[in-house]
Design a protein around this motif. Structure first.
Motif, mmCIF file in Angstrom:
data_model
loop_
_atom_site.group_PDB
_atom_site.id
_atom_site.type_symbol
_atom_site.label_atom_id
_atom_site.label_comp_id
_atom_site.label_asym_id
_atom_site.label_seq_id
_atom_site.Cartn_x
_atom_site.Cartn_y
_atom_site.Cartn_z
ATOM 1 N N THR A 268 0.440 -1.208 0.009
ATOM 2 C CA THR A 268 -0.374 0.014 -0.094
ATOM 3 C C THR A 268 0.687 1.775 0.109
ATOM 4 O O THR A 268 0.486 2.216 -0.623
ATOM 5 N N LYS B 111 -6.813 0.703 -6.923
ATOM 6 C CA LYS B 111 -7.754 1.407 -5.662
ATOM 7 C C LYS B 111 -8.765 0.256 -4.700
ATOM 8 O O LYS B 111 -8.274 0.337 -3.524
ATOM 9 N N ASP C 255 -7.321 -0.778 -1.389
ATOM 10 C CA ASP C 255 -7.804 -0.559 -0.248
ATOM 11 C C ASP C 255 -8.435 -1.723 1.101
ATOM 12 O O ASP C 255 -8.156 -1.735 2.157
ATOM 13 N N GLU D 116 -5.346 -1.870 2.822
ATOM 14 C CA GLU D 116 -4.775 -1.441 3.906
ATOM 15 C C GLU D 116 -5.729 -2.153 5.335
ATOM 16 O O GLU D 116 -5.373 -1.569 6.319
#
Lengths: 128, 217
Positions: B80, B156, B160, B163
């Motif tokens: 990330t 993306k 996410d 993360e």
């Protein structure tokens, strides 16, 4: 009835390169009076400020998309009969159906060529 | 004769019958003895079930611990913090570079098109036809841009998700990082020098290269 080659045409796309390509192809077909807008709301303002003979619009733009622009045009008493061609990479059946239901006159899928553009213009405006 | 209660050990059952049969009330010591026997037998049953559960839980805990270590070893924090942003920047750079190149091509074609007025009609027609083909070919830039935008959105989404993983496994990742510090490369190898084109913001200009070369003189 002959096509007015001096008519104002509004092309709408958020990609300036695509605006440039469409403008150049229209020029080669003999249409020199071309204006540009980069989204539906800018296009709608221009359509209300000036008389146009045709709109050629992309679909996927922000904040106002091409389909929203089309619906606004068809809902406007002064603009409702304005010829409207969609040029877009959105090629799913539901897109074409939605555009047709919203009142689009013709639909061109990207990438397109000059011959397709000419054919669609002839279908919408008449032979030129 | 009373039937033996299911699950009650025979010794305990016999002792209970014996106490019931006696004329006097059971003493405190008798009751303690029976309760202890009862607790002993209950404890034995629970331990058996518990042992099985504990064993399953222990296996599960070991599995989770191994999985956490393996995930930590993948260094999802680097994914990330470094890999995904780099990939996104590279894709943005592709869109920017192709757009710039396409506009240069279009500009050149427009200049060529404007010269057709000075050409013989048959030549001008041929040039116009070729210029049209170039305009058509330049469609690719719009389509490429839209496809890359889709990929960036997918990245993306992955970012996410990773993360979330980093947040959940934060302690384990920190422990792993502490236990496995990155070794400083002793020497830059030829392979290390292969980084490909630089992003526009970080790329050295020719002037920078010239200045660097001059600094060796």
């Amino acid at each position: 009835m002959s096509v007015d080659m001096n008519m104002s045409i509004l092309i709408v796309d958020d990609y300036k390169t695509m605006l440039r390509i469409i403008r150049n192809l229209l020029k080669q077909l003999g249409f020199n009076n071309v204006d540009e807008a980069t989204d539906g709301s800018m296009a709608l303002q221009k359509l209300r400020d000036k008389d146009y003979g045709l709109v050629i619009s992309d679909w996927n733009m922000e904040p106002m998309t091409g389909i929203q622009l089309l619906r606004e045009v068809r809902a406007d008493s002064k603009l409702k009969n304005l010829p409207f061609i969609m040029i877009t990479a959105e090629s799913k059946t539901e897109n074409v159906v939605a555009a047709k239901e919203a009142g689009v006159n013709n639909y061109i899928v990207k990438p397109f060529n000059a011959a397709t553009l000419k054919t669609k213009l002839s279908t919408v405006l008449g032979q030129f | 004769m009373k039937s033996q209660a299911p699950g009650v050990p025979p010794e305990l059952s016999a002792r209970l019958s014996e106490l019931q049969a006696q004329s006097r009330s059971p003493s405190r010591e008798d009751i303690i003895e029976v309760v202890e026997q009862m607790m002993g037998s209950l404890q034995g049953d629970l331990s058996e079930v518990n042992l099985k559960i504990y064993s399953e839980l222990e296996g599960l805990a070991k599995y989770i611990l191994t999985a956490k270590r393996e995930i930590a070893a993948l260094r999802p924090d680097e994914i990330t913090a470094q890999h995904l942003p780099t990939a996104t920047d590279e894709l943005d750079a592709i869109v920017g570079a192709t757009e710039e190149a396409t506009n240069t091509i279009l500009q050149a074609m427009e200049a060529l098109g404007s010269l057709t007025e000075k050409m013989a009609p048959e030549v001008a027609d041929q040039v116009n036809e070729t210029v049209t083909q170039v305009y058509e070919a330049c469609n690719f830039q719009d389509i490429t841009g839209q496809r890359i935008t889709k990929v960036v959105k997918a990245l993306k989404h992955i970012e996410d998700t990773v993360e979330g993983l980093v947040a959940a496994f934060g302690d384990e990742i920190a422990k792993y990082r502490e236990a496995h510090p990155k070794q400083e490369a002793p020497e830059v190898s030829d392979k290390d020098l292969l980084n490909g084109p630089q992003l526009p913001d970080s790329a050295s200009k020719q002037d920078d290269i010239d200045a660097l070369l001059a600094s060796f003189d």
